[in-house]
Design a protein around this motif. Structure first.
Motif, PDB file in Angstrom:
ATOM      1  N   ASP A  16       0.922  -0.409  -0.076  1.00  0.00           N
ATOM      2  CA  ASP A  16      -0.414  -0.145  -0.083  1.00  0.00           C
ATOM      3  C   ASP A  16       0.625   1.174   0.423  1.00  0.00           C
ATOM      4  O   ASP A  16       1.579   1.856   1.155  1.00  0.00           O
ATOM      5  CB  ASP A  16      -0.957   0.012   1.546  1.00  0.00           C
ATOM      6  N   VAL A  17       0.712   1.782  -1.264  1.00  0.00           N
ATOM      7  CA  VAL A  17       2.522   3.031  -1.447  1.00  0.00           C
ATOM      8  C   VAL A  17       1.608   4.544  -1.025  1.00  0.00           C
ATOM      9  O   VAL A  17       1.950   5.008  -0.913  1.00  0.00           O
ATOM     10  CB  VAL A  17       2.591   3.679  -2.950  1.00  0.00           C
ATOM     11  N   GLY A  18       0.662   4.193  -0.340  1.00  0.00           N
ATOM     12  CA  GLY A  18      -0.535   5.674   0.161  1.00  0.00           C
ATOM     13  C   GLY A  18      -0.408   5.580   1.782  1.00  0.00           C
ATOM     14  O   GLY A  18      -0.544   6.544   2.456  1.00  0.00           O
ATOM     15  N   CYS A  19       0.823   4.759   2.634  1.00  0.00           N
ATOM     16  CA  CYS A  19       0.959   4.835   3.125  1.00  0.00           C
ATOM     17  C   CYS A  19       2.910   4.408   3.700  1.00  0.00           C
ATOM     18  O   CYS A  19       3.339   3.894   2.903  1.00  0.00           O
ATOM     19  CB  CYS A  19       1.151   4.305   4.629  1.00  0.00           C
TER      20      CYS A  19
ATOM     21  N   ILE B 171      -6.439   8.227  -5.747  1.00  0.00           N
ATOM     22  CA  ILE B 171      -7.854   7.788  -5.666  1.00  0.00           C
ATOM     23  C   ILE B 171      -8.578   8.968  -5.791  1.00  0.00           C
ATOM     24  O   ILE B 171      -7.706   9.853  -5.792  1.00  0.00           O
ATOM     25  CB  ILE B 171      -8.317   7.560  -4.158  1.00  0.00           C
ATOM     26  N   TYR B 172      -9.609   9.042  -5.905  1.00  0.00           N
ATOM     27  CA  TYR B 172     -10.737  10.375  -6.185  1.00  0.00           C
ATOM     28  C   TYR B 172     -11.866   9.947  -5.608  1.00  0.00           C
ATOM     29  O   TYR B 172     -12.363   8.761  -5.430  1.00  0.00           O
ATOM     30  CB  TYR B 172     -10.901  10.017  -7.714  1.00  0.00           C
ATOM     31  N   GLY B 173     -13.023  10.911  -6.537  1.00  0.00           N
ATOM     32  CA  GLY B 173     -14.113  10.633  -5.648  1.00  0.00           C
ATOM     33  C   GLY B 173     -14.930  12.152  -5.757  1.00  0.00           C
ATOM     34  O   GLY B 173     -14.324  12.121  -4.617  1.00  0.00           O
TER      35      GLY B 173
ATOM     36  N   ARG C  72      -5.738  11.641   3.583  1.00  0.00           N
ATOM     37  CA  ARG C  72      -6.118  10.442   2.694  1.00  0.00           C
ATOM     38  C   ARG C  72      -5.562  10.768   1.366  1.00  0.00           C
ATOM     39  O   ARG C  72      -4.542   9.787   0.840  1.00  0.00           O
ATOM     40  CB  ARG C  72      -7.455   9.392   2.669  1.00  0.00           C
ATOM     41  N   PHE C  73      -6.327  11.910   0.472  1.00  0.00           N
ATOM     42  CA  PHE C  73      -6.223  12.686  -0.241  1.00  0.00           C
ATOM     43  C   PHE C  73      -4.619  12.571  -1.171  1.00  0.00           C
ATOM     44  O   PHE C  73      -3.887  12.239  -1.657  1.00  0.00           O
ATOM     45  CB  PHE C  73      -6.869  13.268  -1.409  1.00  0.00           C
ATOM     46  N   PHE C  74      -4.029  13.094   0.087  1.00  0.00           N
ATOM     47  CA  PHE C  74      -2.972  13.731   0.044  1.00  0.00           C
ATOM     48  C   PHE C  74      -2.137  12.625   0.186  1.00  0.00           C
ATOM     49  O   PHE C  74      -0.878  12.952  -0.443  1.00  0.00           O
ATOM     50  CB  PHE C  74      -2.093  15.241   1.394  1.00  0.00           C
ATOM     51  N   GLU C  75      -1.620  11.874   1.236  1.00  0.00           N
ATOM     52  CA  GLU C  75      -0.899  10.331   1.722  1.00  0.00           C
ATOM     53  C   GLU C  75      -0.404  10.163   0.181  1.00  0.00           C
ATOM     54  O   GLU C  75       0.236   9.649  -0.148  1.00  0.00           O
ATOM     55  CB  GLU C  75      -1.450   9.456   2.418  1.00  0.00           C
ATOM     56  N   VAL C  76      -2.231   9.461  -0.213  1.00  0.00           N
ATOM     57  CA  VAL C  76      -2.038   8.831  -1.664  1.00  0.00           C
ATOM     58  C   VAL C  76      -1.584   9.339  -3.639  1.00  0.00           C
ATOM     59  O   VAL C  76      -0.918   8.836  -3.548  1.00  0.00           O
ATOM     60  CB  VAL C  76      -3.370   7.712  -1.990  1.00  0.00           C
TER      61      VAL C  76
ATOM     62  N   PHE D 258      -6.659  19.637  -6.445  1.00  0.00           N
ATOM     63  CA  PHE D 258      -5.868  20.111  -4.709  1.00  0.00           C
ATOM     64  C   PHE D 258      -4.625  18.964  -5.060  1.00  0.00           C
ATOM     65  O   PHE D 258      -3.215  19.545  -5.546  1.00  0.00           O
ATOM     66  CB  PHE D 258      -5.823  19.899  -3.995  1.00  0.00           C
ATOM     67  N   SER D 259      -4.967  17.830  -4.951  1.00  0.00           N
ATOM     68  CA  SER D 259      -3.793  16.623  -4.760  1.00  0.00           C
ATOM     69  C   SER D 259      -2.866  16.784  -6.791  1.00  0.00           C
ATOM     70  O   SER D 259      -1.830  16.267  -6.439  1.00  0.00           O
ATOM     71  CB  SER D 259      -4.013  15.638  -4.492  1.00  0.00           C
ATOM     72  N   LYS D 260      -3.911  16.975  -7.937  1.00  0.00           N
ATOM     73  CA  LYS D 260      -3.344  16.318  -8.816  1.00  0.00           C
ATOM     74  C   LYS D 260      -2.147  17.585  -8.801  1.00  0.00           C
ATOM     75  O   LYS D 260      -1.332  17.726 -10.213  1.00  0.00           O
ATOM     76  CB  LYS D 260      -3.918  15.874  -9.804  1.00  0.00           C
ATOM     77  N   THR D 261      -2.867  19.208  -8.322  1.00  0.00           N
ATOM     78  CA  THR D 261      -1.434  20.375  -8.896  1.00  0.00           C
ATOM     79  C   THR D 261      -0.735  19.919  -8.289  1.00  0.00           C
ATOM     80  O   THR D 261       0.096  19.984  -9.037  1.00  0.00           O
ATOM     81  CB  THR D 261      -2.681  21.636  -8.469  1.00  0.00           C
ATOM     82  N   ALA D 262      -1.216  19.265  -7.069  1.00  0.00           N
ATOM     83  CA  ALA D 262       0.623  19.154  -6.124  1.00  0.00           C
ATOM     84  C   ALA D 262       1.437  17.801  -7.136  1.00  0.00           C
ATOM     85  O   ALA D 262       2.482  18.146  -7.351  1.00  0.00           O
ATOM     86  CB  ALA D 262       0.025  18.520  -5.116  1.00  0.00           C
TER      87      ALA D 262
END
Length: 264
Positions: free
Chosen positions: A66-69, A92-94, A108-112, A156-160
């Motif tokens: 799990d690369v989200g951690c 992830i998205y939603g 969670r979105f930022f981590e993943v 926001f996460s995709k801009t990052a």
């Protein structure tokens, strides 16, 4: 143009299905040794088996992590200490209204979507720099620039992703290593198919037709006026990972079907 990635090892995160799987398949077809990654051991094993069935000569193996951690990224690096090509695809998205998104969901979105790529790039770039060749790719989105009002945390996460990829490209300037971001638009991935399945079953239309209607409703500026195929996104990734793309770095490469209303 013949893309030959023989002798290169490529890690593709989140590659058991959808765009990630198509990228893994494209890289394997070009001759790379591909490491498939996903959270579930069963999912990884299934994807590896499928790739071997579809491509008889494919060199492919898998790592469930799990690369989200932090621990998951460390587990992947421990299993695969080196890579020539890193595709930071896991994400992830939603949809969710801004006023209903809790702090934990932002985190969670930022981590993943962001920190997985940060951590893995930090782990694999030093080896690429030492070998004077490497490719790092971040799967961003047209939503990085066209922020969706119902998924502000995702946008926001995709801009990052764009900020990190551009900054890293500058950090490794002149090294023979390139860093780029890929910006897909609406794509007929497993996730979109699942979301549209009920509507498709209730109609006499094909999934492609339902997806095209969805695109024109939610992204009416699309110039291809349909959802992209996962293979179309993968084709750009394979090119950006190739020796032929040696002068392309620090770029936001669009495969968005013309959704973004910009000539730059």
């Amino acid at each position: 143009m013949k893309i030959d990635l023989s002798g290169k090892t490529a890690i593709v995160t989140g590659s058991t299905a959808g765009i990630g799987y198509a990228i893994a398949r494209g890289l394997a077809q070009a001759g790379a040794t591909v490491v498939v990654n996903g959270r579930s051991p069963a999912g990884v094993e299934s994807a590896v088996s499928r790739l071997r069935r579809e491509l008889a000569d494919a060199s492919v193996r898998g790592v469930a992590a799990d690369v989200g951690c932090i621990a998951g990224c460390a587990a992947l690096v421990a299993a695969e200490p080196a890579a020539d090509i890193l595709v930071n695809n896991a994400g992830i998205y939603g949809p969710q209204d801004f006023f209903e998104i809790a702090d934990e969901e932002w985190t969670r979105f930022f981590e993943v979507n962001v920190m997985s790529g940060v951590r893995l790039s930090r782990a694999y770039l030093p080896g690429m720099l030492q070998r004077r060749w490497g490719r790092v790719l971040f799967l961003s989105s047209e939503s990085a620039l066209n922020i969706p009002v119902d998924m502000i945390h995702y946008g926001f996460s995709k801009t990052a992703n764009l900020s990190v990829s551009r900054g890293l490209a500058k950090r490794v300037a002149g090294s023979g290593v390139t860093v780029n971001a890929i910006l897909p638009g609406p794509t007929l991935s497993d996730g979109l198919e699942a979301m549209l399945k009920e509507e498709q079953e209730a109609s006499s239309l094909s999934m492609e037709e339902v997806a095209a209607s969805f695109v024109m409703k939610h992204r009416p500026g699309s110039l291809i006026q349909r959802a992209a195929r996962v293979e179309e996104v993968a084709n750009l990734v394979v090119y950006a990972a190739s020796p032929q793309a040696s002068a392309t770095t620090g770029a936001a490469l669009r495969v968005d079907g013309g959704v973004l209303d910009s000539i730059a």
